[in-house]
Scaffold this active site. Structure first.
Site, short mmCIF file in Angstrom:
data_model
loop_
_atom_site.label_atom_id
_atom_site.label_comp_id
_atom_site.label_asym_id
_atom_site.label_seq_id
_atom_site.Cartn_x
_atom_site.Cartn_y
_atom_site.Cartn_z
CB SER A 60 48.26 33.35 56.01
OG SER A 60 47.91 32.15 55.35
CE1 TYR B 186 50.03 35.74 52.82
CE2 TYR B 186 48.47 37.28 51.82
CZ TYR B 186 48.74 36.07 52.43
OH TYR B 186 47.71 35.18 52.67
CB ILE B 187 53.04 33.93 49.22
CG1 ILE B 187 53.30 33.04 47.99
CG2 ILE B 187 51.63 33.74 49.74
CD1 ILE B 187 54.72 32.89 47.65
CB THR C 105 43.05 28.31 52.18
OG1 THR C 105 44.31 28.19 51.51
CG2 THR C 105 42.46 29.66 51.88
CB SER D 281 48.95 31.26 46.30
OG SER D 281 49.31 31.73 47.59
CD GLU E 209 45.04 37.47 52.82
OE1 GLU E 209 44.16 38.11 52.21
OE2 GLU E 209 45.75 36.61 52.28
CB CYS F 269 42.34 40.44 50.90
SG CYS F 269 41.30 39.21 50.08
CG HIS G 65 43.80 29.94 45.23
ND1 HIS G 65 42.80 30.29 46.11
CD2 HIS G 65 44.98 30.19 45.87
CE1 HIS G 65 43.34 30.74 47.23
NE2 HIS G 65 44.66 30.69 47.11
CB CYS H 138 30.79 19.21 74.71
SG CYS H 138 30.30 20.80 75.40
#
Length: 716
Positions: free
Chosen positions: A415, A393-394, A539, A308, A516, A488, A282, A130
């Site tokens: 994503s 997708y990359i 991410t 990535s 994903e 994944c 990564h 809140c």
């Protein structure tokens, strides 16, 4: 940009069965008094007075459409069910046609809350999420009836609490758990009326957060009364300006590496500086690696930790700054992309090295190279009566991108931009068919979002994409296809077991989820996103969301505890902790603590074989397993969302590679990132053709339109 959110429409939950215009005759079997009386005397007395016996309210200037007291007196609140009291409360607020009257009524009810003792204003009684500070105390009697006390430093929020307590005080646990936030929308109070401004969202969140905490505490009390355990919590890290506290063995294993060895930092920085080596890593690296790299960043600028998409861009910047070598800490398709992008940018002389002499795979990249995916693309290419676009997708190999692009015109996506890419493509090309892959969960989530969009208004759809409406969305749904056999292995863990526990014990926390994740987790996170208490995306989107919520808490300048469920790979926590420590230590604000929760699934494989025996079948075919430092803190009964492939990148291996550079003896030949000198079936260089879908995406990110060259390929 964060993943797109679909506006929600006000709708009553079937659980409480609250009609948008409740009729009191269903409850009292007679017409409301104000309809029968010609000249009603308008007194500001209502149902809440039956629960809170405070001073009577004198005549007011509020609208005389207010509920007359005799209707309520006919059915004492103590004898009513929670559903009946909710109906009565909805009727009362809907009788006030002026929105300001409804707010005034809410503020009046704030005055009716019984006193809340200062001793009860503890951290354990705080309602999380809140904008204002809210406290809630719950007790359960021997008759299994719940009693609630609440207070807030916001009068509006106190009014919300008063309404909720009127409905639920004295209710059974089943009645408390049956109430949904959507049931309260029929009150038509500011913040639950569809407005999109920040204050409205904050007020809507107050309803939800207080109710979620009521239900969480009710479940806990019920478990205690029945003599059963409340349930084991997920492991978590608590970050404050004073330091880090770990809860649970897995969190302890993570925390050990958040304060890395100074000698290792110094040795690494000296090697990188002496040999002009850049490092791109990564987010999902092992926490030991990330801990050292994060600290080393302060001493050597050519270290970058990201998702990535950004890794190859960072490598190009390092090459421009004079780095002679780039070490890549990730899976093989990431090092391949770095190699290809550097070549394309004119830096073929810069060496690119990965961290293993063995293959570092990826379940998604492998799915896109499977015979099933080749067959999927062949089906797309066979659609000769309408144009087709492949959105890949990359997280796939350069070879996959090249082969796909020659079969079906292809654009890469991430994503965070996949939804906008698909909607834009449909808006620019008539009768287009879009073929997405290889992530099945993401494809299913996209289809779910499209079906949701088909049910909302044109105005709400335009907020997502200005070129679409209900008609266009309905027409494109049959022309959207997604691959059915790719997942994944990390995000696959966020299934029913994890979602059930989140609903049970973390219903009042902020929820983050990668795009994903399976559909059940995705739906839960999207629901939180619509309220402003969650995020779905990449991410980087997750990291940005956590930082934004923490910054807001710091700016409020009050003590607060924020809890975030981390719905992605656990290695992400190192970057989160580094960012939060910087925020919390740089502000002269009240004490704010942040808890990062690691959802754990028992499906995680977290033990290694003691011999070459395979008596347990395929279970132990992995050479590495999830978990930090070979799996400490994890068990077969409670795994951790940790990528086994990413964990093939160790700090020791990074140091060994750096020491061996320059590689004059070719001892690192198996560590070199693959350079594609081969040609596609059409005789073109794989590196050139594979980069083209990535460049198409770059064009879309810059212009918000598909490149003309791609449109030409689709139509011809």
């Amino acid at each position: 940009m964060e993943f797109v959110s679909i506006p929600s429409r006000a709708a009553s939950s079937p659980s409480m069965n609250v009609s948008p215009i409740p009729r009191l005759n269903l409850l009292l079997n007679r017409e409301p008094n104000w309809q029968r009386r010609e000249n009603p005397v308008c007194y500001y007395k209502s149902c809440l007075h039956l629960r809170f016996p405070l001073k009577p309210i004198s005549r007011t200037r509020f609208s005389c459409s207010a509920v007359a007291s005799r209707i309520i007196d006919a059915s004492p609140a103590n004898d009513m069910t929670a559903e009946q009291k909710l109906r009565l409360l909805v009727q009362e607020f809907q009788s006030l046609t002026d929105p300001l009257d409804r707010v005034r009524r809410l503020l009046h009810y704030a005055e009716l809350l019984p006193p809340f003792e200062d001793s009860l204003k503890s951290a354990n009684n705080r309602v999380p999420g809140c904008t204002s500070r809210v406290w809630l105390h719950v007790e359960m009697g021997g008759d299994r009836k719940l009693k609630f006390l609440a207070d807030s430093d916001s009068e509006v929020t106190k009014g919300f609490c008063a309404c909720l307590i009127f409905v639920l005080d004295g209710a059974t646990p089943e009645e408390v758990m049956a109430l949904k936030t959507e049931d309260l929308e029929a009150l038509s109070i500011l913040g639950l009326n569809g407005k999109k401004d920040g204050s409205s969202r904050s007020r809507a969140n107050s309803w939800h957060n207080v109710l979620m905490t009521m239900q969480k505490k009710t479940k806990e009390l019920l478990a205690q009364a029945e003599g059963r355990p409340w349930g084991e919590l997920f492991p978590s890290l608590i970050i404050s300006a004073e330091g880090i506290q770990a809860k649970g063995s897995y969190a302890e294993a993570q925390a050990r590496f958040l304060l890395p060895d100074e000698l290792k930092i110094t040795e690494l920085v000296n090697l990188l500086e002496e040999k002009k080596i850049g490092v791109v890593a990564h987010f999902y690296m092992d926490p030991e690696v990330q801990g050292v790299l994060t600290a080393a960043q302060k001493l050597w600028p050519h270290i970058h930790i990201s998702d990535s998409l950004v890794m190859a861009d960072s490598a190009v910047k390092m090459a421009k700054s004079g780095c002679k070598f780039i070490t890549v800490l990730g899976v093989d398709f990431m090092s391949e992309n770095v190699r290809a992008i550097l070549d394309h940018a004119g830096y073929p002389e810069v060496g690119v090295y990965r961290m293993s002499n063995e293959r570092i795979g990826c379940s998604l990249a492998d799915a896109a190279a499977s015979p099933a995916y080749i067959e999927y693309l062949a089906t797309a290419a066979a659609s000769v009566h309408s144009p087709s676009l492949h959105v890949v997708y990359i997280n796939t190999s350069l070879e996959t991108k090249a082969y796909s692009h020659e079969v079906v015109p292809t654009i890469t996506c991430t994503s965070s931009n996949v939804m906008q890419t698909i909607l834009q493509a449909f808006s620019e090309i008539n009768n287009l068919h879009v073929w997405y892959g290889p992530d099945t969960y993401m494809g299913r989530n996209i289809m779910d979002l499209l079906n949701q969009m088909a049910l909302i208004s044109d105005e709400e759809i335009a907020e997502v994409h200005p070129q679409h409406n209900r008609s266009s969305i309905a027409s494109l749904i049959p022309r959207f296809h997604y691959f059915q056999e790719g997942t994944c292995i990390v995000h696959h863990l966020f299934g029913h077991e994890v979602v059930t526990k989140i609903k049970e014990q973390y219903r009042d926390a902020f929820l983050t989820a990668h795009f994903e994740v399976p559909g059940e987790m995705f739906s839960l996170a999207m629901e939180a996103k619509r309220r402003g208490t969650g995020v779905v995306g990449s991410t980087q989107n997750i990291l940005d969301f956590i930082k934004e919520r923490v910054t807001e808490a710091i700016d409020r300048n009050v003590d607060d505890h924020l809890q975030f469920v981390l719905g992605t790979e656990s290695g992400m926590v190192t970057s989160i902790v580094a960012a939060l420590e910087k925020l919390l230590k740089s502000q002269n604000a009240a004490k704010v603590t942040v808890e990062i929760v690691f959802p754990v699934s028992s499906d995680s494989i977290t033990r290694t074989p003691t011999s070459s025996s395979t008596e347990d079948g395929d279970l132990f075919k992995f050479q590495v397993v999830p978990g930090v430092a070979s799996g400490e803190g994890c068990s077969i009964h409670g795994g951790c969302a940790s990528c086994p492939y990413m964990k093939m990148n160790s700090l020791d291996r990074l140091m060994d590679v750096c020491r061996s550079l320059p590689d004059e003896t070719e001892s690192l030949s198996e560590f070199k990132a693959r350079s594609f000198n081969l040609e596609t079936p059409n005789g073109k260089p794989i590196a050139d053709v594979g980069c083209e879908p990535i460049l198409h995406m770059r064009h879309f990110q810059a212009t918000k339109r598909l490149p003309e060259s791609l449109i030409h390929q689709i139509l011809h």
